[in-house]
Design an enzyme around this catalytic site. Structure first.
Site: not given
Ligand code: AMP
Length: 289
Positions: A30, A35, A37, A156, A188, A190
């Protein structure tokens, strides 16, 4: 690096790549990349000929009172970050109508029963339907050989694996470890909402996980005993409010009352309006302090 904004353009790019027998890796996000991502994207670049990163703040996975409107969006910044990575990367940043048409409320929903109602699904009732509905659409468009997900969102990850198997999709779902801040807080998008004090408080979730790993390494196996002890880390006046702590089997997400090497501890909580989730394998020695 190429930026694609329509499904039509993505479809023709994919047909050319398939005709050339290229292996396609896919990392759905999103945006507001960090790091965590980048670790998924770098692994995809290593494993595949082409890596596609989608950046789409998916409206169908947000509840009515959640943060869809204020979710951080910084596409130009994300593109700059991705340009720095070596390797062939395509950014896919479609519009809402391109993905959901003009009648988002009457569109097909992909629902994984049972698992979607547990843990995070108890309070975020439509969340996993939204996730599965967007991921299925993106899988069908991009037809990746491999798709990369972070273990940060462990429920998820398990649900996507199950959905991919159930729908007979020929996609290898790869889960990668959680990337953390120095204080242990799982990265995150967020986390941008948190003040310095709130970030310190948020790292208590990692302290709880580490302590659970320590208790397990010392021989404790009773999930209730571990849960009581780690809940004691959070004082009553802490900003961090715990939503749930669950001890589950890593493959099935079934609750485990006795912990084994396969136990995953899932924790969700919030600090003011910011919801936080984290997890780890209870036998993972890297979390021992
Ligand atoms: P999001 O943009 O939050 O929807 O996350 C996109 C992808 O990045 C998802 O597969 C998340 O699980 C992964 N992701 C988000 N934060 C982390 C993190 N701290 N470490 C590893 N993967 C992450």
């Amino acid at each position: 690096m190429k930026v694609v904004t329509t499904c039509q353009e993505m479809r023709s790019l994919i047909s050319r790549a398939k005709a050339q027998k290229k292996q396609i890796g896919f990392a759905p996000t999103m945006g507001c990349l960090h790091e965590g991502h980048l670790s998924l994207i770098s692994k995809s670049i290593q494993d595949n000929d082409i890596t596609i990163v989608s950046i789409f703040v998916n409206p169908t996975q947000f509840g009515k009172n959640e943060d869809f409107d204020r979710y951080p969006r910084q596409l130009q910044n994300d593109i700059k970050l991705l340009e720095k990575l070596p390797g062939v990367t395509v950014v896919f940043a479609p519009s809402y109508s391109d993905i959901y048409g003009n009648a988002p409320n009457t569109q097909t929903i992909v629902h994984v029963p049972h698992l979607s109602k547990l843990y995070c699904g108890k309070t975020r009732t439509n969340f996993f339907d939204g996730v599965c509905s967007i991921v299925t659409r993106l899988f069908n468009l991009i037809l990746p050989n491999r798709a990369y997900f972070g273990e940060k969102d462990f429920q998820q990850f398990v649900i996507i694996k199950m959905m991919t198997a159930d729908l007979l999709l020929n996609i290898n779902i790869i889960g990668l470890p959680i990337i953390r801040e120095i204080n242990g807080l799982a990265m995150s998008s967020r986390n941008q909402y948190l003040s310095k004090i709130e970030r310190d408080e948020a790292s208590l979730i990692y302290t709880m996980l580490s302590n659970a790993c320590k208790l397990f390494s010392e021989g404790e196996r009773d999930a209730d005993v571990i849960q009581k002890k780690i809940r004691g880390i959070i004082s009553h006046n802490s900003l961090l409010k715990i939503e749930y702590i669950a001890f589950v089997h890593s493959d099935t997400l079934k609750v485990m009352s006795q912990c084994t090497e396969q136990t995953r501890i899932l924790i969700a909580g919030c600090i003011n309006q910011t919801r936080l989730i984290d997890n780890c394998n209870i036998s993972d020695k890297t979390h021992l302090i």
